[in-house]
Design a protein around this motif. Structure first.
Motif, PDB file in Angstrom:
ATOM      1  N   GLY A  11      61.938  26.383  14.726  1.00  0.00           N
ATOM      2  CA  GLY A  11      61.546  25.384  14.879  1.00  0.00           C
ATOM      3  C   GLY A  11      60.502  25.059  14.484  1.00  0.00           C
ATOM      4  O   GLY A  11      60.045  25.280  13.525  1.00  0.00           O
ATOM      5  N   HIS A  12      60.337  23.591  14.561  1.00  0.00           N
ATOM      6  CA  HIS A  12      59.010  22.906  13.683  1.00  0.00           C
ATOM      7  C   HIS A  12      58.261  21.899  14.724  1.00  0.00           C
ATOM      8  O   HIS A  12      58.615  21.210  15.569  1.00  0.00           O
ATOM      9  N   VAL A  13      57.011  21.919  14.417  1.00  0.00           N
ATOM     10  CA  VAL A  13      56.154  20.253  15.385  1.00  0.00           C
ATOM     11  C   VAL A  13      55.797  19.512  13.588  1.00  0.00           C
ATOM     12  O   VAL A  13      55.128  20.411  12.260  1.00  0.00           O
ATOM     13  N   LEU A  33      54.833  21.244  10.481  1.00  0.00           N
ATOM     14  CA  LEU A  33      54.240  22.538  10.992  1.00  0.00           C
ATOM     15  C   LEU A  33      55.385  23.506  10.863  1.00  0.00           C
ATOM     16  O   LEU A  33      55.846  23.733  12.001  1.00  0.00           O
ATOM     17  N   TYR A  34      55.098  24.816  10.218  1.00  0.00           N
ATOM     18  CA  TYR A  34      56.101  25.858  11.048  1.00  0.00           C
ATOM     19  C   TYR A  34      54.904  27.192  11.291  1.00  0.00           C
ATOM     20  O   TYR A  34      54.368  27.488  11.059  1.00  0.00           O
ATOM     21  N   ASP A  35      55.827  27.415  12.716  1.00  0.00           N
ATOM     22  CA  ASP A  35      55.373  28.868  12.880  1.00  0.00           C
ATOM     23  C   ASP A  35      55.525  29.913  12.342  1.00  0.00           C
ATOM     24  O   ASP A  35      56.644  29.764  11.965  1.00  0.00           O
ATOM     25  N   THR A  36      54.859  31.275  12.814  1.00  0.00           N
ATOM     26  CA  THR A  36      55.608  31.605  12.444  1.00  0.00           C
ATOM     27  C   THR A  36      56.767  32.646  12.891  1.00  0.00           C
ATOM     28  O   THR A  36      56.960  32.101  13.720  1.00  0.00           O
ATOM     29  N   VAL A  37      57.796  33.106  12.050  1.00  0.00           N
ATOM     30  CA  VAL A  37      59.152  33.960  12.823  1.00  0.00           C
ATOM     31  C   VAL A  37      59.163  35.594  12.531  1.00  0.00           C
ATOM     32  O   VAL A  37      58.519  36.508  11.981  1.00  0.00           O
ATOM     33  N   GLU A  38      59.055  35.673  14.377  1.00  0.00           N
ATOM     34  CA  GLU A  38      59.113  37.339  14.437  1.00  0.00           C
ATOM     35  C   GLU A  38      60.177  38.311  14.327  1.00  0.00           C
ATOM     36  O   GLU A  38      61.012  37.010  15.877  1.00  0.00           O
ATOM     37  N   ILE A 101      62.879  29.734   3.221  1.00  0.00           N
ATOM     38  CA  ILE A 101      62.457  29.697   1.884  1.00  0.00           C
ATOM     39  C   ILE A 101      61.121  29.832   1.337  1.00  0.00           C
ATOM     40  O   ILE A 101      60.147  29.209   2.082  1.00  0.00           O
ATOM     41  N   ASP A 102      60.908  30.410   0.763  1.00  0.00           N
ATOM     42  CA  ASP A 102      59.235  31.037   0.493  1.00  0.00           C
ATOM     43  C   ASP A 102      58.843  31.788   1.042  1.00  0.00           C
ATOM     44  O   ASP A 102      57.236  31.934   1.364  1.00  0.00           O
ATOM     45  N   ALA A 103      59.320  33.062   2.077  1.00  0.00           N
ATOM     46  CA  ALA A 103      59.310  33.828   2.468  1.00  0.00           C
ATOM     47  C   ALA A 103      58.998  35.039   2.492  1.00  0.00           C
ATOM     48  O   ALA A 103      58.659  35.513   1.195  1.00  0.00           O
ATOM     49  N   TYR A 104      58.110  35.646   3.330  1.00  0.00           N
ATOM     50  CA  TYR A 104      56.805  36.621   3.595  1.00  0.00           C
ATOM     51  C   TYR A 104      56.333  37.622   4.479  1.00  0.00           C
ATOM     52  O   TYR A 104      56.091  36.571   4.772  1.00  0.00           O
ATOM     53  N   ILE A 128      57.080  36.209   9.799  1.00  0.00           N
ATOM     54  CA  ILE A 128      57.854  36.578   8.597  1.00  0.00           C
ATOM     55  C   ILE A 128      57.033  34.679   8.379  1.00  0.00           C
ATOM     56  O   ILE A 128      57.084  34.608   9.213  1.00  0.00           O
ATOM     57  N   THR A 129      56.010  33.717   7.455  1.00  0.00           N
ATOM     58  CA  THR A 129      55.867  33.074   7.445  1.00  0.00           C
ATOM     59  C   THR A 129      56.340  33.004   6.491  1.00  0.00           C
ATOM     60  O   THR A 129      57.057  33.457   4.779  1.00  0.00           O
ATOM     61  N   TYR A 130      57.060  31.364   5.667  1.00  0.00           N
ATOM     62  CA  TYR A 130      57.859  30.369   5.091  1.00  0.00           C
ATOM     63  C   TYR A 130      56.832  29.519   4.500  1.00  0.00           C
ATOM     64  O   TYR A 130      56.050  28.587   5.429  1.00  0.00           O
ATOM     65  N   ARG A 131      57.805  28.607   3.283  1.00  0.00           N
ATOM     66  CA  ARG A 131      57.193  27.433   3.347  1.00  0.00           C
ATOM     67  C   ARG A 131      58.048  26.271   3.790  1.00  0.00           C
ATOM     68  O   ARG A 131      57.731  25.176   3.535  1.00  0.00           O
TER      69      ARG A 131
END
Length: 161
Positions: A11-13, A33-38, A101-104, A128-131
């Protein structure tokens, strides 16, 4: 192919700030703002899942040097499948695709070992974090965009009157 046990569709905030020039305070949006994805994965016998993410993390930081962002970022696609298979097809139909997108990977969790874990499947988790994120709805049933367009056009019409 990685054996994913669990993943959350992100999701996002909307970050806001209070502003008051005169009268009542109000908040306005200034950033998404985005949270990391587990993601958690079942480990195969050859530890392919752990080795994949470990190699990705090592490509980001190796021998005291940080790699260029464009060299380690990637795209991750998450598919939400239907829980019902209405036909005789082998695969379930895709309801939604989420593209990170632009994840790592940011975090690779330690692997738990122990005598009490002998009859359990070993798992590894990755944060995972992403742009940015892109949601693609394959059901064609979501009327949200058309409703938002109606609201925008009526708001613009009332402003111009």
């Amino acid at each position: 192919m990685l054996n994913c046990e669990a993943v959350s569709i992100p999701g996002h905030v909307i970050a806001t700030k209070e502003h008051k020039t005169y009268g009542l305070k109000r908040e306005y949006a200034y950033e998404k703002l985005y949270d990391t994805v587990e993601m958690s994965f079942y480990m195969s016998d050859k530890m392919h899942e752990f080795n994949f993410f470990n190699a990705w993390l090592n490509s980001m930081y190796n021998n005291g040097r940080v790699s260029y962002y464009d060299d380690y970022k990637g795209t991750i696609e998450i598919y939400q499948c239907s829980g019902v298979n209405p036909s005789d097809e082998e695969d379930l139909s895709v309801m939604m695709k989420v593209k990170l997108i632009d994840a790592y990977p940011k975090t690779l969790t330690p692997l738990a070992l122990g005598h009490a874990l002998t009859s359990t499947i070993q798992k590894v988790s990755v944060n995972i974090t992403y742009r940015d994120v892109e949601y693609i709805d394959y059901t064609k049933q979501d009327q949200t965009k058309s409703e938002i367009e109606k609201i925008k056009s009526s708001a613009l019409a009332s402003i111009t009157e």
